[in-house]
Structure formats: structure tokens, C-alpha cells
Design an enzyme around this catalytic site. Structure first.
Site, PDB file in Angstrom:
ATOM      1  N   GLY A   1       0.832  -1.198   0.000  1.00 57.87           N
ATOM      2  CA  GLY A   1       0.000   0.000   0.000  1.00 57.87           C
ATOM      3  C   GLY A   1       0.867   1.248   0.000  1.00 57.87           C
ATOM      4  N   GLU A   2       0.362   2.312   0.628  1.00 61.31           N
ATOM      5  CA  GLU A   2       1.073   3.587   0.749  1.00 61.31           C
ATOM      6  C   GLU A   2       1.255   4.315  -0.588  1.00 61.31           C
ATOM      7  OE1 GLU A   2       4.852   3.044   2.683  1.00 61.31           O
ATOM      8  OE2 GLU A   2       3.993   1.950   4.376  1.00 61.31           O
TER       9      GLU A   2
END
Length: 564
Positions: A530-531
Site C-alpha cells: 500500500g502507501e
């Protein structure tokens, strides 16, 4: 009572007046004074316009004194200077070169104020703002009468209204609605000046007209235009006749074509790439659906701000600006944190096993917050933007959105998330199945988002839609980001034209999401962090696609023989 009916010829005259009404700039005003009787006709056009409750809540200040206008012009210059850097580089140069007012050049100025009533007004008991709207209608009446009398009007909005009030000694309760420059002109342009200068395009009526009511699940919160394909043959020809075999650059060729179409040019440019990470907490974590405790969300936000996360590393490596947004973290961040944008809707969503994650009003607010963030970044010059997220519990929320929008059973959507396995994974699936059984499977997209979404997912969705509205390239990351895109796509299908799907996540549901959207990602590295990390590491491929399109020689200009 005799009624006044208008004939076709009079209707045509009115249409012509409306069509040829212009916002006049200072370089076209003549010094010829406006006679008092002409000014009176213009003001009476406002005064004779019936308003709600016949309150006529306006006052007009006629300004001819040069000294007063000089002070107001100085105020304009100050506001104009402040506004210039807010636009991207190209528009800033164009903006700086435009003549936007005629405060000193016109023979007179007119300040139009809204004067609120001190008592109860018929028609304003529910919508109190109607009095203000009536003033705007009165201004339009004046503008049309002025045009019929061949007098030009310019509306100056680049002013601090409170400064103007002080300069004119206006009562405290009065509200400046318009500052107008009036006078005879050297010419009325064939088209509006901003259209001639190609500042922006006019909207098409069909895009802003809704018949009967908004369609369920497709509320016109945003209006994304499909990308024009008029330039596709020329772009494809340019790609095909580079010094290479046809199709030899594979996905880069498809990417170059898409970017050229998004920007509607044979020579696309990437400006100020930026990645925005939206952070928010989820009430569903109370059901034990995550391997990590909720406080990890705010701890990771602090890590982002400190520059130590994977996304920070990849953004630095690839020259991408980085932004972090508190969309709804269950933590009060201290003041003075550089790099944190605060758009907190609430301290995490509610537990959607028992109640909707957010209200419909919160969902709409979140969409608009995301849109505002992108608008600001676009005015600073960015035309390519990627999105990431941080929020313990958000894979459960994303799985619910996927299940409902793609109509796939929850068990085929739920993955390991932050590392949930075995009995934990079974529990996660069970919680999701129970939540969907409780709330049912609503057809309305915003209801789905408000019931099962997260604040960070909703803000990311709004950000994607606004980016598409602004003609930006959208870099879509992994599982969570694509769940936000699913919502955006359900609301405005044309958003897909602007989206580059950067990678296929290792989260099991992501492949099914991509298949549902009928898209092929650039990479498959089995990542599931993610991120926005997948978007950040894919950006060099986007740069390569643009670079070969702009810089690689063609067979003709390189003197190389083509296959034919």
C-alpha cells in the site's frame, strides 16, 4: 389585466443581447462619459426586477472620483500579484499578461452591495441566502440593459471585499457582491475574451442538465468528460513510425498513446508529479480483522512525516512530491507538523458490522475534501498524481466495496491484509459476510461507500474524480486504491480514461478488481504494502513512455529504412 406577450422578433433581440454580452477589460474602455439618463436606465433594470418577497435588498455606490478608484486599483494589484503563482507555470504566464480590469480606464465604477433586512422577509424564512441571490439577478439585469444600450460592463472579482468596504465606508452589515466598471467601449469582441485566450472551455449543456432528478448511484457530484480520441490516429502514426519494429516497446506504446490522448497533444509533458497518501482509521478493527492494532495508523503517519517509510524512499528516488492527509485518523496530531494536511472527517469510521461506517453527509464531505486537495495541487502546476493510503482495517473496507460493486462473494475478495492468516482470515471473511447480510446489497454507489467505506478511501475517490475533471494523469496503486477507483468508476465511468493502473497487488482480490475493470497493470511484483508504493515505482515507466514519444527518432528523420 392586459398581459404583455413578446413576439419572435423580440425574443431574437433578447437572445442576441445575451449572446453578445461581454465582460469588458480596461484596454477597451473609452473616456466618453456615461450620461446620467443612461446610467439611470441601467440601475432601473436592477430596481425593476422583482425579487423574493419584493425586498430588493441592494444598494449601489456610483464611483467617479479618480482618487477613490486609485486606492481600489492598488487593492486589485495586491490581490492580483498574490493570485499569479497559484496557477501552473503556463497559466501563470498567461494570467500575468492579461488585462483583467478597467478600474481607472472606465469613466465610472459601480459597487453593488447586498443589504440584509433586519426583519422577516417573505420568501426568505427557509432559504435566507435568497436575498443575496436576488442581488446577483439584479446585476445580470443591469448587464443586459447596459449591453442593449451599447455600454460595456466589466466585473472585477480580484478584490478583497472587506478592503473595498472600508474604502467606501460601507455599513458593517453590507456585503459586497460585485465591483463593476462601466463605460462605452472601442469594440465588443466576437467571443468572450477568456475563450479567445483559450483560458478554458465552455461547458456543454448536456453535461450540466439533469432531467427530472439525479440518477440513483450516479449523482452529479463530479462531471468527468471522456478523453477525446480525435488525436488517436496521429499519435498512433507517431508511435508506429519510431525507429523500431511495430509494437516493439509493448506497454510503453499503449501508455504513450493514453497520455497523449489525456493531454490532447502529440508532445505530452509531465509536470510536478505528486503522490498523496490519505490516512484514516476504521471502526471494524474492533472485530479483530487486522493483525495490527489501530494505533499503527497514526504511528505510520508520523513515520511518513519523518521520511522513513517505503513510500518516502521511492518518492525521493523518483523525484515525486509527497503529501500526507489526515482524512480521519483516531488521533489528535500536534500542531506544527510540516507536511501534514488536515481534512479529518472524524476520529475513524464507525463499526460497519453494527451501523453504517459514515453518514451520507460525511461521505459527500470526504469526496469534496479529496477534490479540494487535488484542485490545489493542480493550481500549483501538477498534471500527474498518484494516490496511496494508510489505515489499519482498510483491506476489510476495500473488500466490502469490491464485493458489492463487482458482485463477487466476500470470500473471494478478502485477503491477508496486514498478515491475517488461518483462523484470523476465516474470521475476517465471517465478519464481512455478517456485515453485508445486515446492510444488504444497496445499488446506490454513495450508499455503498457510506455504509462500508473509510474516510481515506472516500477522500481518495473524490481526489481521483477531480483529477480526471482537471485532465490529470491518475496513477492507481494497489488493492485499497483500486477500491476507491471502483467507487469513482461507478459514479463517473469516464474516469477510467485518465487512469494508469500501476501494478497488480499480492492481495488476492486485486486481480479480480482489475479483471472487472478490464485493465492490465504495468507491473506485477507481488507487492502488497500500500502507501502508493506501486504508483511511485511505476512512475519511471510513465516517464519512459513520454520520453520515447517526444525524443525518439522516426524512420524518416533518422534516415533509417522502414520495413515497408
Amino acid at each position: 389585466m392586459d398581459q404583455r406577450l413578446f413576439g419572435a422578433e423580440e425574443v431574437k433581440i433578447l437572445e442576441d443581447i445575451i449572446l453578445h454580452r461581454r465582460d469588458v477589460r480596461g484596454n477597451r474602455f473609452l473616456n466618453t462619459p456615461v450620461p446620467d439618463d443612461v446610467l439611470e436606465k441601467i440601475l432601473l433594470a436592477a430596481l425593476n426586477g422583482p425579487s423574493v418577497g419584493f425586498s430588493q435588498p441592494w444598494e449601489f455606490v456610483v464611483i467617479k472620483e479618480a482618487a477613490t478608484r486609485k486606492i481600489i486599483r492598488d487593492s486589485f494589484d495586491s490581490e492580483n500579484t498574490r493570485a499569479t503563482p497559484l496557477f501552473d507555470e503556463e497559466k501563470s504566464k498567461k494570467y500575468a499578461g492579461m488585462k483583467l480590469e478597467g478600474i481607472l480606464e472606465s469613466p465610472l465604477n459601480l459597487a453593488v452591495f447586498y443589504k440584509p433586512s433586519k426583519g422577516v422577509v417573505l420568501g426568505q424564512t427557509s432559504m435566507k441566502e435568497v436575498g443575496l441571490y436576488s442581488v446577483v439577478c439584479a446585476i445580470q439585469n443591469m448587464w443586459l440593459m447596459a449591453r442593449a444600450l451599447n455600454v460595456g460592463i466589466g466585473w472585477v472579482s480580484i478584490l478583497d471585499p472587506e478592503k473595498v468596504k472600508r474604502i467606501l465606508s460601507a455599513p458593517a452589515e453590507n456585503q459586497l457582491v460585485a465591483y463593476l466598471c462601466l463605460g462605452y467601449v472601442t469594440e465588443f469582441l466576437d467571443k468572450p475574451e477568456l475563450e479567445i485566450l483559450e483560458w478554458d472551455k465552455k461547458k456543454i449543456l448536456s453535461n450540466v442538465m439533469i432531467k427530472e432528478k439525479y440518477e440513483s448511484g450516479k449523482e452529479k457530484i463530479f462531471c468527468v468528460q471522456p478523453v477525446s480520441r480525435a488525436l488517436a490516429p496521429a499519435l498512433q502514426h507517431k508511435i508506429d513510425f519510431k525507429t523500431k519494429p511495430l509494437g516493439a516497446l509493448g506497454k510503453l506504446e499503449q501508455l504513450a498513446l493514453q497520455i497523449g490522448l489525456i493531454q490532447n497533444t502529440l508532445q505530452p509533458v509531465l509536470k510536478k508529479p505528486v503522490l498523496v497518501v490519505f490516512a484514516g482509521d476504521h471502526g471494524i478493527v474492533a472485530e479483530g480483522v487486522s493483525a495490527y492494532p489501530q494505533e499503527v495508523t497514526y504511528q505510520m503517519v508520523m513515520n511518513f512525516l519523518g521520511g522513513g517509510a517505503a513510500i518516502n524512499v521511492f518518492c525521493r528516488q523518483n523525484g515525486i512530491d509527497f503529501n500526507i492527509v489526515d482524512a480521519g485518523v483516531n488521533y489528535d496530531f500536534p500542531n506544527g507538523l510540516a507536511g501534514l494536511t488536515r481534512y479529518k472527517i472524524g476520529r475513524g469510521t464507525r463499526n460497519f458490522l453494527h451501523e453504517a461506517a459514515m453518514t451520507m453527509e460525511e461521505a459527500r464531505e470526504a469526496l469534496q475534501c479529496g477534490a479540494r486537495i487535488v484542485t490545489e495541487l493542480n493550481t500549483q502546476g501538477s498534471n500527474i498524481i498518484g494516490f496511496g493510503e494508510m489505515g489499519i482495517g482498510n483491506t476489510t473496507s476495500a473488500s466490502a466495496l469490491m464485493s458489492l460493486i463487482c458482485k463477487i462473494p466476500p470470500a473471494e475478495c478478502v485477503g491477508n491484509g496486514t498478515g491475517v492468516t488461518g483462523d484470523g482470515l476465516k474470521k475476517k471473511i465471517s465478519v464481512l459476510e455478517k456485515a453485508i447480510a445486515k446492510h444488504g446489497r444497496p445499488e446506490d454507489t454513495l450508499t455503498i461507500l457510506s455504509t462500508f467505506g473509510g474516510f481515506e478511501i472516500a477522500q481518495m475517490c473524490g481526489a481521483m474524480l477531480r483529477a480526471a475533471e482537471l485532465g490529470m494523469i491518475i496513477l492507481v496503486d494497489g488493492f485499497i486504491s483500486t477500491s476507491a477507483f471502483l467507487v469513482a468508476h461507478a459514479l463517473q465511468p469516464a474516469v477510467k480514461d485518465y487512469a494508469v493502473f500501476c501494478h497488480q497487488s499480492g492481495e488476492q482480490g486485486h486481480k479480480r478488481m482489475l479483471e472487472y475493470l478490464k485493465v492490465t497493470p504495468l507491473l506485477n511484483l507481488d507487492m502488497r504494502l500500500g502507501e502508493g508504493t506501486g504508483a511511485a515505482i511505476s512512475y519511471p515507466m510513465v516517464k519512459s513512455a513520454v520520453a520515447f514519444l517526444n525524443e525518439m527518432s522516426s524512420f524518416e528523420n533518422a534516415g533509417v529504412s522502414n520495413k515497408e
